[in-house]
Design a protein around this motif. Sequence first.
Motif, mmCIF file in Angstrom:
data_model
loop_
_atom_site.group_PDB
_atom_site.id
_atom_site.type_symbol
_atom_site.label_atom_id
_atom_site.label_comp_id
_atom_site.label_asym_id
_atom_site.label_seq_id
_atom_site.Cartn_x
_atom_site.Cartn_y
_atom_site.Cartn_z
ATOM 1 N N GLY A 113 0.815 -1.219 0.000
ATOM 2 C CA GLY A 113 0.000 0.000 0.000
ATOM 3 C C GLY A 113 0.841 1.257 0.000
ATOM 4 O O GLY A 113 0.589 2.196 -0.763
ATOM 5 N N LEU A 114 1.870 1.264 0.874
ATOM 6 C CA LEU A 114 2.747 2.433 0.925
ATOM 7 C C LEU A 114 3.509 2.615 -0.381
ATOM 8 O O LEU A 114 3.696 3.747 -0.858
ATOM 9 N N ALA A 115 3.960 1.518 -0.994
ATOM 10 C CA ALA A 115 4.714 1.621 -2.251
ATOM 11 C C ALA A 115 3.848 2.211 -3.347
ATOM 12 O O ALA A 115 4.294 3.076 -4.116
ATOM 13 N N ILE A 116 2.589 1.762 -3.440
ATOM 14 C CA ILE A 116 1.675 2.313 -4.452
ATOM 15 C C ILE A 116 1.451 3.798 -4.204
ATOM 16 O O ILE A 116 1.523 4.628 -5.122
ATOM 17 N N GLY A 117 1.169 4.144 -2.950
ATOM 18 C CA GLY A 117 0.928 5.557 -2.624
ATOM 19 C C GLY A 117 2.133 6.427 -2.877
ATOM 20 O O GLY A 117 2.021 7.532 -3.428
ATOM 21 N N LEU A 118 3.312 5.933 -2.490
ATOM 22 C CA LEU A 118 4.542 6.711 -2.693
ATOM 23 C C LEU A 118 4.869 6.851 -4.180
ATOM 24 O O LEU A 118 5.305 7.925 -4.623
ATOM 25 N N ALA A 119 4.677 5.771 -4.963
ATOM 26 C CA ALA A 119 4.961 5.852 -6.396
ATOM 27 C C ALA A 119 4.053 6.884 -7.057
ATOM 28 O O ALA A 119 4.514 7.706 -7.868
ATOM 29 N N ALA A 120 2.769 6.852 -6.724
ATOM 30 C CA ALA A 120 1.834 7.840 -7.282
ATOM 31 C C ALA A 120 2.234 9.245 -6.863
ATOM 32 O O ALA A 120 2.219 10.186 -7.668
ATOM 33 N N CYS A 121 2.620 9.383 -5.603
ATOM 34 C CA CYS A 121 2.996 10.700 -5.087
ATOM 35 C C CYS A 121 4.258 11.219 -5.777
ATOM 36 O O CYS A 121 4.312 12.381 -6.191
ATOM 37 N N VAL A 122 5.260 10.366 -5.928
ATOM 38 C CA VAL A 122 6.512 10.784 -6.571
ATOM 39 C C VAL A 122 6.261 11.178 -8.021
ATOM 40 O O VAL A 122 6.748 12.215 -8.499
ATOM 41 N N LEU A 123 5.479 10.367 -8.747
ATOM 42 C CA LEU A 123 5.188 10.680 -10.144
ATOM 43 C C LEU A 123 4.479 12.026 -10.282
ATOM 44 O O LEU A 123 4.848 12.857 -11.118
ATOM 45 N N ILE A 124 3.475 12.231 -9.468
ATOM 46 C CA ILE A 124 2.705 13.476 -9.585
ATOM 47 C C ILE A 124 3.519 14.668 -9.105
ATOM 48 O O ILE A 124 3.442 15.757 -9.688
ATOM 49 N N LEU A 125 4.308 14.495 -8.067
ATOM 50 C CA LEU A 125 5.142 15.614 -7.618
ATOM 51 C C LEU A 125 6.198 15.959 -8.659
ATOM 52 O O LEU A 125 6.543 17.136 -8.840
ATOM 53 N N LEU A 126 6.710 14.941 -9.369
ATOM 54 C CA LEU A 126 7.616 15.211 -10.488
ATOM 55 C C LEU A 126 6.900 16.009 -11.564
ATOM 56 O O LEU A 126 7.450 16.957 -12.143
ATOM 57 N N TYR A 127 5.647 15.632 -11.845
ATOM 58 C CA TYR A 127 4.849 16.341 -12.852
ATOM 59 C C TYR A 127 4.571 17.783 -12.421
ATOM 60 O O TYR A 127 4.698 18.718 -13.224
ATOM 61 N N VAL A 128 4.201 17.952 -11.146
ATOM 62 C CA VAL A 128 3.910 19.303 -10.647
ATOM 63 C C VAL A 128 5.157 20.172 -10.722
ATOM 64 O O VAL A 128 5.106 21.332 -11.167
ATOM 65 N N ARG A 129 6.304 19.623 -10.315
ATOM 66 C CA ARG A 129 7.547 20.404 -10.383
ATOM 67 C C ARG A 129 7.896 20.738 -11.831
ATOM 68 O O ARG A 129 8.359 21.842 -12.127
ATOM 69 N N TYR A 130 7.655 19.793 -12.736
ATOM 70 C CA TYR A 130 7.921 20.015 -14.161
ATOM 71 C C TYR A 130 7.054 21.151 -14.697
ATOM 72 O O TYR A 130 7.544 22.052 -15.400
ATOM 73 N N GLU A 131 5.760 21.122 -14.363
ATOM 74 C CA GLU A 131 4.847 22.164 -14.849
ATOM 75 C C GLU A 131 5.222 23.538 -14.294
ATOM 76 O O GLU A 131 5.039 24.550 -14.968
ATOM 77 N N GLN A 132 5.708 23.570 -13.081
ATOM 78 C CA GLN A 132 6.055 24.850 -12.451
ATOM 79 C C GLN A 132 7.457 25.324 -12.811
ATOM 80 O O GLN A 132 7.840 26.428 -12.440
ATOM 81 N N SER A 133 8.206 24.480 -13.523
ATOM 82 C CA SER A 133 9.585 24.849 -13.866
ATOM 83 C C SER A 133 9.707 25.389 -15.281
ATOM 84 O O SER A 133 10.826 25.584 -15.768
ATOM 85 N N TYR A 134 8.571 25.628 -15.961
ATOM 86 C CA TYR A 134 8.637 26.135 -17.329
ATOM 87 C C TYR A 134 9.444 27.425 -17.392
ATOM 88 O O TYR A 134 9.205 28.355 -16.612
ATOM 89 N N ASP A 135 10.394 27.440 -18.306
ATOM 90 C CA ASP A 135 11.231 28.614 -18.619
ATOM 91 C C ASP A 135 12.229 28.975 -17.524
ATOM 92 O O ASP A 135 12.915 29.989 -17.630
ATOM 93 N N ASP A 136 12.337 28.137 -16.482
ATOM 94 C CA ASP A 136 13.356 28.397 -15.458
ATOM 95 C C ASP A 136 14.768 28.253 -16.016
ATOM 96 O O ASP A 136 15.717 28.813 -15.466
#
Length: 815
Positions: A6-29
């Motif tokens: 359960g923790l692995a699934i939750g952490l994997a989803a969290c890491v993927l989405i946090l990577l996506y959020v950081r990517y979206e917020q890093s445009y043109d940095d």
Amino acid sequence: MINITGLAIGLAACVLILLYVRYEQSYDDWLPDAERVFQLQTLYEATESGGEEMNLQMSAIVAGRALEKDYPGQVENVVWVRSFSPVILQDGQASVTEDLRMVDGDLFAIFDVPFVRGSAANALPDTHSIALSESEAQRRFGDQDPVGRTLTIVDNNGPVDYRVTGVFEDWPEHSSFSADAVARFDLGAQFADREYALTGWNNQQGWNYVKLRQPADAALINERMPAWEKRNIPDDVGEGGTTNPGDFQDYRLTNIRDIHLGEAQAASVTPGNDRFTVTTFAVIAVLVLGMACVNFTNLATARSSQRAREVALRKVLGASRRQLITQFLGESLLVTAIAMLLALTATELLLPVFNGFLGSDIAVTYFGAGGILLPVIALTLVVGLAAGLYPAFYLSRFEPAQILKANKSAADAGGSGQLRNVLVVGQFAVSIGLIICTAVIYGQTVYARTSDAGYVRDGLLQIENLGYRGVDGRDQQVVEQLRRVPGVEAAARTQIAVDPGGNSVSRVYRTDSMEPIDLGQYSVETGFFDAMGMKLIAGRDFSNAIGRDDSTTPFPIEEAAERAFAERGANVIVTREATRRLGFTSPQEAVGKQLRSELTQSELGLVPITIVGVVEDARFRSLRAPLQPIMYLMRREGFGAIAVRYSGDPARTREAAETVWTRNIPQVPFDGRFADDIVREQYEQEAARSQIFAAFAILAVIIGCLGLFGLAAFTAERRTKEIGIRKVLGARTRDIVQLLVWQFTRPVIIANLIAWPAAWWLMRDWLNNFDARIDLTPVPFLLAGALALIIAVATIAVHAWRVAGTSPVRALRYE
């Protein structure tokens, strides 16, 4: 196993989405001096005359020039950028470059991109120079050095030679600006035949990029923008009275890093995103991870009866409560660390699929500026502490005397279980809410793709590339030959098409009023409505036999012809929404009515027009855009696309159309797409979003069911004696199963009462972003609740049946 999975699934989803959020917020940095680079945007307000609210990234050429003139101390550089996909001749062979940016100045003085050949300082020295991206240079010249070679761009001035002066690295994916090639052109020569484009404040054909001397100067300029608009934007004086474009449009400098997730998304260089979506995904990732932490807490407290004697004995042997808390937190951190290793493995394996799905180039690096090692360690610590903190304090509080009394059952140390019930309710509320959101988003996406758009998508082929100089008027003979292709039922040229890139608006006046009404104005030729499958609901269609139907005027502008046209007037066809905006009670009432409109480029006043027909509204743009009321004019030139209505084999029709095109216009590449494919591309973002929500919903349900299964197993184990006694007293296996199932379905039922209002509120706001949308009915709510209940019952029932079927002799033997 349940905890770690359960923790692995939750952490994997969290890491993927946090990577996506950081990517979206890093445009043109990545851009040097990004804090000093701005885009001048145009914000249109909704007007009483029917003008729609629009937030454009584009701005008029004159706006950038005025800003540079008025703020010489703050503005270091301004470059106007025009984007199009022209025909480029190379060694006599014609091809198209998708993203050519034509600029009137040194763009690389603003965008300091790395060069692999040449340099940014010398890339655009004059108005006949062009720089290529690395991939474009490879595509055109292979491994040869392209610097010094010549490319011929065919634009509205005809073929113009450009010398290649440099090759820059491909623009990063996480950039709000991109280019395959950048060519510097002479602005005056480019618009010599339409000088109004240089001076018109309502003429947005490109983007103004501004580099300021100091980042803080942007706030100063934006603060003074209203006064600047009044000082620079002239009044439009006409028969309809005096108007000022500044009354309904505002300008704003937006930093390059804020464009991708900014308010202005219309007419963007590259597709943007909205901050709400990115924030929503981040919240969902945290919720899914929270569900995994809840599992840990629930299972740890449920197992307390098994560990109560351990805690008591440790305390008797001298262990302090602090030592016990440290032990239990250490166990939690260890389990979380193992789960994180599995999660990172899953992230690495899923990332290529994730990138392909979202069209991004997210990469996982553990060290360096963009490394995730420290965030991963921090996340592991936070999750480990969050999941283990309550169990640690809960288990360490047991009193040895109470636990070790001879007549005290270890099972009594487990508490009332109210916290576990609350946490299970929270888990399933999240799961049900995500299922509802998935159903609504999917329903809206399907509705957008399949709803009646006012034209018939099936059997419609759209051919573009008519605006190139290489066409040279031969598009008319292409249409005539297309009409003779077997299977083609109708073909016509048009200025507006499915998913149009531009927007054309004219002010129309009723004869009894001086109040303007804003209507979309687009040119078509006879047969257009048949080709599009649009329904005429009143009046008649255009006819080549009626001279007043023809609104063609020469281009470049001839004042005598314009004057004759203004005196003669024109016939028009309008849409149902246009009749409503014009104040008519029905389409039939509108037919024959006289109006006046701004149809000439010369200052000759308003042209008298007569409505001869009314057609159904057509949604050429996305459902996110408001339905535009439209006035159609019949013309013989100035078109951008051909609409082809066909029956039979689509591939064969497209092949025949390409043959006709190539035979007549070999210099311009054929660009034919089916309407269904164009509409599908319009809603790719919504479709991807619904699939992401579906994936999260599935993950949430899996995590919830894992926890539910674990709780059911421990609860059944703790109630072994009770179940045995019930069976001895005559309870059937079915009765035992019902007892256990009901205990765990009550929280799911309560979870519905929490999830339904929250999901309704979220989805109502999301649907309000669409001009046409599905009704928010109880169906998705009931289906989501029923689905969650069925999954929960199935999860529990299998285990409950096995426990209930056990012989009572085994349960009571130790007594």
